[in-house]
Design an enzyme around this catalytic site. Structure first.
Site, PDB file in Angstrom:
ATOM      1  N   GLY A 106       9.179   8.982   8.840  1.00  0.00           N
ATOM      2  CA  GLY A 106       8.610   9.518   7.602  1.00  0.00           C
ATOM      3  C   GLY A 106       7.786  10.766   7.884  1.00  0.00           C
ATOM      4  O   GLY A 106       8.105  11.527   8.808  1.00  0.00           O
ATOM      5  N   HIS A 120       0.835  -1.208   0.000  1.00  0.00           N
ATOM      6  CA  HIS A 120       0.000   0.000   0.000  1.00  0.00           C
ATOM      7  C   HIS A 120       0.871   1.260   0.000  1.00  0.00           C
ATOM      8  O   HIS A 120       1.859   1.311   0.725  1.00  0.00           O
ATOM      9  CB  HIS A 120      -0.899  -0.032   1.239  1.00  0.00           C
ATOM     10  N   GLY A 132       5.710  21.013  11.783  1.00  0.00           N
ATOM     11  CA  GLY A 132       6.866  20.173  12.121  1.00  0.00           C
ATOM     12  C   GLY A 132       8.109  20.601  11.365  1.00  0.00           C
ATOM     13  O   GLY A 132       8.126  21.648  10.709  1.00  0.00           O
TER      14      GLY A 132
END
Lengths: 298, 298
Positions: free
Chosen positions: A172, A82, A163
């Site tokens: 990630g 996925h 962030g």
């Protein structure tokens, strides 16, 4: 009715079920928050969680949950079928009752800011919470995936919303959104000809010139030997379930094929089906507050 | 889903609103019990209350409520347009979720026994809780009304199910039942001819050879100058809303009259409308557990 928001976080672990339990456990036994469902897929190496609750309590739970996800998943070792851009891959917030889309957008923003700062993970907002048109579509945001983001993140148009502006190697990035509930609705045709279902799917769906909030494709139900138009209705408020259904019926006529049934997969918001009853029964001035069960939940 | 029973007690005071408040207050602010609605009619001199809750807590509340009703209402002075046999006239219990009709019958029995003994009021069970066929129909049970019951109660076939076998002069008698939720559903016709609505009502309803659980009559909507078939669907599980609707459409055709709309009056159980969506969308194998909001209430 009580304010309720649903969240469907997807995280990148679907094989080590002990780890999955450890992560999902964060959402168990919390006041005002209810874990409705979670399912892991080992091919995808991914787990999809459905949790619902009081906005403030859900927000707190999701921020804590994110921390446990980042702690337990190492993306440098992740493989799976996925598409994914991070350990906590996507976090959509969905308004369920007495909550506006704007409140969900604000929640996506607050959670994005907190997660970005607390865990040093780059965060992208998408769908209704997107900060630019090119960021609305998740597929576009996620393109390149985890591996590609080490470069993609440096492009001006893919600067994170919250962030750090550099990639977090272990975790990630995370995509957070606000969106309306998705309804998985399939219509069964009285034919064993997959091509008919495929052709109907193509004209009913948005990209084929069909209904704005319909994604559709033809699939074969091997056991019953019938073809099916499988759909995701991504905004049932704007593209009603009955409208997609009646359009498929109409198109099926051209092939002399009857509609023999339909199915709703998984959970569906009450209003998506009540709206269909309203249409077919021609009910005037109906209010969802007339639903007995809604009154009980107030 | 949590066990839920609805109770719709009717008491014989609709003019002295201070007294009404005093009585209804018993049902306020209770743990596990929610007062959904109450409305007083001064012509009828009667108040209809809708309350819902956890079976055990609702039972306790209704027994206490009955005491306050008997204390505050004197039937020797009662006048009003609506048929009535006592201060606390009727107390139907309705299964709403995760509760069987049998559990409601048992509740009707327990409440009947307690009320009869505690307050010395004769109690009759009717509808699903009836102890004999001739006691099923409330109109038959109540026939003769308060004034007539001083004699009627002496007849062997009208011996009370609980409580004293003599009339309580101040409080009269009370009828308690278990029944399925009633749906008030009206269908609007594209005609100003009341006779058409009356004729359709007559063939659609049970007593006219129509559907088993339909009560219907024609009425005129003066403001819009259209005729309406006004119905009470007394068992939507057995006679579905869509079935009554489609039958009216079918009958209207004979007069060349279109159905122009419909209306749901007051509260309706979710399942009554979801069932219609299931019918029209031809949904296979649908479970009410797929309704998101039901899962939240679990």
């Amino acid at each position: 009715m009580a304010k309720l928001i649903e969240c469907i976080p997807n995280f990148s672990e679907g094989r080590d079920l002990e780890k999955v339990e450890k992560i999902v456990n964060v959402l168990r036994g919390r006041d005002g928050v209810k874990l409705l469902d979670y399912s892991s897929d080992s091919d995808h190496n991914r787990t999809v969680v459905t949790v619902i609750g009081d906005p403030a309590k859900l927000e707190e739970a999701i921020v804590e949950f994110a921390g446990v996800v980042y702690e337990n998943i190492d993306m440098t070792k992740h493989e799976g079928g996925h598409p994914r851009m991070g350990a906590l891959d996507v976090v959509p917030f969905v308004p369920i009752s007495d909550v506006t889309m704007d409140e969900c957008k604000e929640m996506a923003n607050r959670v994005g800011e907190k997660i970005g700062e607390m865990y040093s993970v780059p965060v992208y907002l998408y769908e209704e919470a997107a900060t630019a048109t090119h960021r609305k579509n998740l597929a576009k945001v996620r393109k390149g995936q985890y591996e590609g983001f080490f470069e993609k993140i440096k492009e001006e148009q893919w600067k994170p919303d919250f962030g750090p502006i550099e990639m977090n190697e272990k975790s990630g990035c995370t995509a957070i959104s606000a969106r309306v509930p998705l309804v998985a609705f399939n219509v069964n045709l009285g034919t064993d000809n997959l091509e008919v279902a495929t052709k109907i799917g193509k004209v009913v769906r948005h990209i084929g010139g069909g209904l704005r909030y319909v994604k559709a494709m033809g699939v074969m139900l091997e056991e019953r030997n019938i073809a099916q138009v499988s759909m995701n209705l991504v905004n049932y408020e704007k593209t009603a379930v009955y409208r997609a259904f009646e359009m498929i019926k109409m198109e099926a006529k051209r092939y002399g094929v009857p509609v023999v049934g339909s199915e709703v997969i998984g959970l569906v918001p009450m209003a998506a089906l009540i709206g269909c009853a309203e249409y077919y029964l021609q009910i005037e001035n109906f209010s969802m507050d007339q639903i007995l069960e809604k009154r009980v939940m107030e």
